[in-house]
Design an enzyme around this catalytic site. Structure first.
Site, PDB file in Angstrom:
ATOM      1  N   CYS A 156      93.348  65.218 -17.418  1.00 13.57           N
ATOM      2  CA  CYS A 156      93.534  66.626 -17.780  1.00 13.57           C
ATOM      3  C   CYS A 156      93.108  67.524 -16.622  1.00 13.57           C
ATOM      4  O   CYS A 156      93.750  68.532 -16.334  1.00 13.57           O
ATOM      5  CB  CYS A 156      92.745  66.970 -19.043  1.00 13.57           C
ATOM      6  N   THR A 215      83.722  62.907 -11.348  1.00 17.82           N
ATOM      7  CA  THR A 215      85.120  62.947 -11.768  1.00 17.82           C
ATOM      8  C   THR A 215      85.987  62.551 -10.583  1.00 17.82           C
ATOM      9  O   THR A 215      85.702  62.931  -9.451  1.00 17.82           O
ATOM     10  CB  THR A 215      85.559  64.346 -12.268  1.00 17.82           C
TER      11      THR A 215
END
Length: 338
Positions: A156, A215
């Site tokens: 996302c 991330t």
């Protein structure tokens, strides 16, 4: 004559699985034919689909359990499986051409390929993959070739960052940059402090803490935009909100530009080629204003700042659940036309 609808099966009925189902059921060009989840009953599946703490109650069709193996959305039957091993799921019998692999478990090519044995023609992994080609709609989906059977829709955050980075790089050139995502809670986190051997901080109570986390989203941009390979990296702060996240992209530019020129470029792209993917707002927005927004990335013109004409911080919002689930379906539609 209307084209035949694209038939989709979903493996794993978690946050993304359920929302992909919602997206599919609201569109005319795709059709949900099957759902597999070995950990929940058909009745419980109905409940989980119908009631959603973030996106509200499902109001589009009446939802009924016909029998153990069938759900009815209005009149439309959807086959339900509860099979653990992906290669045993009879997608072919159910008529599913595309399978959305959203368990979070089968994210590499070999594991996802198991779905092909059951008759699926293509698999879209709803997570980053270490070896399946990654596509971000609006950025590199045109590179998809019809001989690719297993692809990843990236993450996302990559879907939020890549369109923004592409515009900035195309127009002004990026020398290097750092990304921070201030990210809502996800299912892997803990409600109270608990064991999390791989990520000690990640085991701390989600609703009480701002939790620094890693991330791969920024590095993944280099995979979908090779010209940015090695130029971006990033980290994440997990914060106590249930949905909607925000990317802060801080970059050094090759070409000098005022903040107004940058805003203008992003606005142009958001109304042109990237319409529906990249958004633009000058309103005084906060995170909940984006719940249910199906765009990948909404640039917040008022939140960004420039230190100089070559060093800027850009801010872009995303509904990390709904926007991403919408792109999974867009990617499938794109693949079906290739």
């Amino acid at each position: 004559m209307a084209d035949k609808k694209i038939r989709i099966g979903i493996n794993g009925f978690g946050r993304i699985g359920r929302l992909v189902a919602r997206v599919v059921l609201q569109r005319d060009d795709v059709e949900l034919v099957a759902v597999n989840d070995p950990f929940i009953t058909t009745e419980y599946m109905t409940y989980m689909f119908k009631y959603d703490s973030v996106h509200g109650q499902w109001k589009h069709h009446e939802l009924k359990v016909k029998d153990d193996k069938t759900l009815l959305f209005g009149e439309k039957p959807v086959t339900v499986f509860g099979i653990r091993n992906p290669e045993d799921i009879p997608w072919g019998e159910a008529g599913a051409d595309f399978v959305v692999e959203s368990t979070g478990v089968f994210t590499d090519k070999d594991k996802a390929a198991a779905h092909l044995k059951g008759g699926a023609k293509k698999v879209v992994i709803s997570a980053p993959s270490k070896d399946a080609p990654m596509f971000v709609v609006g950025v590199n989906e045109h590179e998809y070739k019809s001989d690719l059977d297993i692809v990843s829709n990236a993450s996302c955050t990559t879907n939020c960052l890549a369109p923004l980075a592409k515009v900035i790089n195309d127009r002004f050139g990026i020398v290097e940059g750092l990304m921070t995502t201030v990210h809502s809670i996800t299912a892997t986190q803990k409600t109270v402090d608990g064991p999390s051997m791989k990520d000690w901080r990640g085991g701390r109570a989600a609703s009480f803490n701002i939790i620094p986390s890693s991330t791969g989203a920024a590095k993944a941009v280099g995979k979908v935009l090779p010209s940015l390979n090695g130029k971006l990296t990033g980290m994440s702060f997990r914060v106590p909100t249930v949905d909607v996240s925000v990317v802060d992209l801080t970059v050094r530019l090759e070409k000098a530009a005022t903040y107004d020129e940058i805003k203008k470029a992003i606005k142009e792209e958001s109304e042109g080629k990237m319409k529906g993917i990249l958004g633009y707002t000058e309103d005084d927005v906060v995170s909940t204003d984006f719940v249910g927004d199906n765009r990948s990335s909404i640039f917040d013109a008022k939140a960004g700042i420039a230190l100089s004409d070559k060093f800027v911080k850009l801010v872009s919002w995303y509904d990390n659940e709904w926007g991403y689930s919408s792109r999974v379906v867009d990617l499938i539609v794109h693949m079906s036309k290739a």
